[in-house]
Write an enzyme that holds these catalytic residues in place. Structure first.
Site, PDB file in Angstrom:
ATOM      1  N   LYS A   7      -2.085  -2.039   7.953  1.00  0.00           N
ATOM      2  CA  LYS A   7      -3.522  -1.608   8.837  1.00  0.00           C
ATOM      3  C   LYS A   7      -3.386  -2.016   9.986  1.00  0.00           C
ATOM      4  O   LYS A   7      -3.114  -3.243  10.404  1.00  0.00           O
ATOM      5  CB  LYS A   7      -4.417  -1.838   8.054  1.00  0.00           C
ATOM      6  CG  LYS A   7      -4.930  -1.217   6.551  1.00  0.00           C
ATOM      7  CD  LYS A   7      -6.020  -1.392   6.009  1.00  0.00           C
ATOM      8  CE  LYS A   7      -6.359  -0.736   4.720  1.00  0.00           C
ATOM      9  NZ  LYS A   7      -7.572  -1.218   3.974  1.00  0.00           N
ATOM     10  N   ARG A  35       0.916  -1.032   0.179  1.00  0.00           N
ATOM     11  CA  ARG A  35       0.154  -0.151   0.107  1.00  0.00           C
ATOM     12  C   ARG A  35       0.858   1.097   0.046  1.00  0.00           C
ATOM     13  O   ARG A  35       2.003   1.145   0.331  1.00  0.00           O
ATOM     14  CB  ARG A  35      -0.915   0.078   1.193  1.00  0.00           C
ATOM     15  CG  ARG A  35      -1.745  -1.154   1.403  1.00  0.00           C
ATOM     16  CD  ARG A  35      -2.579  -1.192   2.733  1.00  0.00           C
ATOM     17  NE  ARG A  35      -3.455  -2.035   2.705  1.00  0.00           N
ATOM     18  CZ  ARG A  35      -3.218  -3.413   3.742  1.00  0.00           C
ATOM     19  NH1 ARG A  35      -1.975  -3.342   4.167  1.00  0.00           N
ATOM     20  NH2 ARG A  35      -4.185  -4.097   3.794  1.00  0.00           N
ATOM     21  N   TYR A  63      -9.049  -9.260  -6.185  1.00  0.00           N
ATOM     22  CA  TYR A  63      -7.885  -8.877  -7.173  1.00  0.00           C
ATOM     23  C   TYR A  63      -7.564 -10.077  -8.223  1.00  0.00           C
ATOM     24  O   TYR A  63      -6.546  -9.878  -9.034  1.00  0.00           O
ATOM     25  CB  TYR A  63      -6.535  -8.804  -6.219  1.00  0.00           C
ATOM     26  CG  TYR A  63      -6.265  -7.739  -5.225  1.00  0.00           C
ATOM     27  CD1 TYR A  63      -5.692  -6.617  -5.660  1.00  0.00           C
ATOM     28  CD2 TYR A  63      -6.886  -7.658  -4.039  1.00  0.00           C
ATOM     29  CE1 TYR A  63      -5.752  -5.458  -4.756  1.00  0.00           C
ATOM     30  CE2 TYR A  63      -6.850  -6.736  -3.273  1.00  0.00           C
ATOM     31  CZ  TYR A  63      -6.251  -5.625  -3.622  1.00  0.00           C
ATOM     32  OH  TYR A  63      -6.084  -4.408  -2.795  1.00  0.00           O
ATOM     33  N   ARG A 109      -0.061  -2.548  -6.894  1.00  0.00           N
ATOM     34  CA  ARG A 109      -0.461  -3.476  -5.680  1.00  0.00           C
ATOM     35  C   ARG A 109      -1.680  -4.652  -6.479  1.00  0.00           C
ATOM     36  O   ARG A 109      -1.575  -5.947  -6.291  1.00  0.00           O
ATOM     37  CB  ARG A 109      -0.981  -3.107  -4.530  1.00  0.00           C
ATOM     38  CG  ARG A 109      -1.518  -3.828  -3.271  1.00  0.00           C
ATOM     39  CD  ARG A 109      -2.091  -3.100  -2.405  1.00  0.00           C
ATOM     40  NE  ARG A 109      -2.885  -3.983  -1.247  1.00  0.00           N
ATOM     41  CZ  ARG A 109      -2.465  -4.401  -0.255  1.00  0.00           C
ATOM     42  NH1 ARG A 109      -1.060  -4.674  -0.305  1.00  0.00           N
ATOM     43  NH2 ARG A 109      -3.314  -5.136   0.755  1.00  0.00           N
ATOM     44  N   HIS A 168      -2.199   2.302  -5.809  1.00  0.00           N
ATOM     45  CA  HIS A 168      -2.775   1.130  -5.592  1.00  0.00           C
ATOM     46  C   HIS A 168      -2.942   0.195  -7.024  1.00  0.00           C
ATOM     47  O   HIS A 168      -2.733  -1.099  -6.748  1.00  0.00           O
ATOM     48  CB  HIS A 168      -4.220   1.218  -5.197  1.00  0.00           C
ATOM     49  CG  HIS A 168      -4.892   0.169  -4.485  1.00  0.00           C
ATOM     50  ND1 HIS A 168      -4.405  -0.147  -3.329  1.00  0.00           N
ATOM     51  CD2 HIS A 168      -5.539  -0.765  -4.893  1.00  0.00           C
ATOM     52  CE1 HIS A 168      -5.220  -1.506  -2.916  1.00  0.00           C
ATOM     53  NE2 HIS A 168      -5.941  -1.625  -3.507  1.00  0.00           N
TER      54      HIS A 168
END
Length: 299
Positions: free
Chosen positions: A172, A148, A279, A247, A244
């Site tokens: 996170k 991230r 994803y 990622r 992003h």
């Protein structure tokens, strides 16, 4: 209890009990502030304890006129969490959003870059400047490790375990994980460290921060977004690209080349496999290849 004090207490709860990042806490706070502002504008004198379902419903109707369904759904979710906190702390007995449904939203997947497009972006970097070497290392880290943007800007030199082939990433909620790092990414990070970073005057607070701006301080999220935006324009790529995107491309390319979904989940730092599956939008030709290679009835 007034709105101001309730918000302070809730932010402390999110920070200490939930371990959320400051970005997440800010986003949750904005939802509550929007409700508070609407109450003030309409001279509705209701506190976090007394506010009714009808009042909340009026606010949601107001919000629906201003934002798209995805944003509306996020605001409802944020407020529901706030009132669940008040119930948990025994300030309220019911959640005024309990019967309010979020609008149906289509899951929109971000653009993915092909390997050729990533190579094109990296070739578009002007390596004649110190910032160019740094930017190449940043892009390689975003894509090579699937990080991230917040994880990249907070990456420390002490987090680099190159001999073992890993970097330590703080994600996170301050949760840490070890992510494998490839030789190419290590190579460009080492070039940046030895040829650029070692010759900078660095602020004491940033001594252990890997990626620095030209003044010797840590980078911001906005800086990374700007770097990616400028490179996209120079490379002539017409897709909507953000940090992003790298990622997302990292996860998609791994999956397309046969990586295990659980392994990708661990590398991305997702608690739920369901999040990782976002994803995995693979084209039909790849799915056909999987069947032809692995299904016992393929013949």
């Amino acid at each position: 209890m007034k709105w101001h004090q309730a918000l302070i207490d809730y932010k402390n709860y999110l920070r200490i009990e939930r371990g959320l990042s400051e970005n997440s806490i800010t986003n949750y706070s904005l939802d509550i502030k929007k409700l508070q502002q609407w109450l003030n504008e309409n001279t509705i004198d209701e506190t976090p304890i007394s506010i009714s379902e009808d009042t909340i419903q009026q606010f949601i109707y107001h919000v629906a006129k201003l934002v798209n369904p995805a944003s509306q759904s996020r605001i409802i979710s944020g407020l529901r969490g706030f009132f669940n906190y008040l119930i948990f702390e025994e300030y309220r007995k019911t959640n005024p959003l309990e019967l309010i449904e979020s609008p149906k939203t289509a899951r929109k997947l971000p653009d993915t870059l092909s390997e050729k497009e990533i190579d094109l972006l990296i070739r578009s970097i002007d390596l004649s400047t110190p910032q160019g070497e740094r930017n190449r290392a940043i892009i390689e880290t975003l894509y090579g490790c699937g990080l991230r943007v917040s994880e990249v800007i907070n990456l420390k030199i002490s987090d680099l375990f190159f001999e073992e082939g890993f970097i330590k990433v703080t994600g996170k909620g301050d949760k840490q994980r070890f992510v494998p790092i490839g030789n190419l990414t290590k190579k460009y990070i080492n070039i940046y460290r030895k040829e650029i970073r070692n010759h900078q005057e660095i602020f004491p607070q940033a001594k252990d921060t890997l990626f620095l701006n030209r003044r010797g301080k840590g980078l911001t999220r906005a800086m990374i977004f700007t770097i990616v935006k400028n490179l996209t324009e120079i490379a002539g790529i017409k897709k909507t690209i953000s940090p992003h995107t790298f990622r997302h491309s990292f996860a998609t390319h791994l999956l397309e080349n046969g990586a295990n979904l659980r392994a990708i989940q661990q590398m991305l730092g997702h608690e739920s496999i369901t999040t990782t599956e976002i994803y995995t939008h693979l084209d039909k030709s790849h799915l056909t290849e999987v069947i032809n290679r692995f299904h016992p009835r393929k013949d």
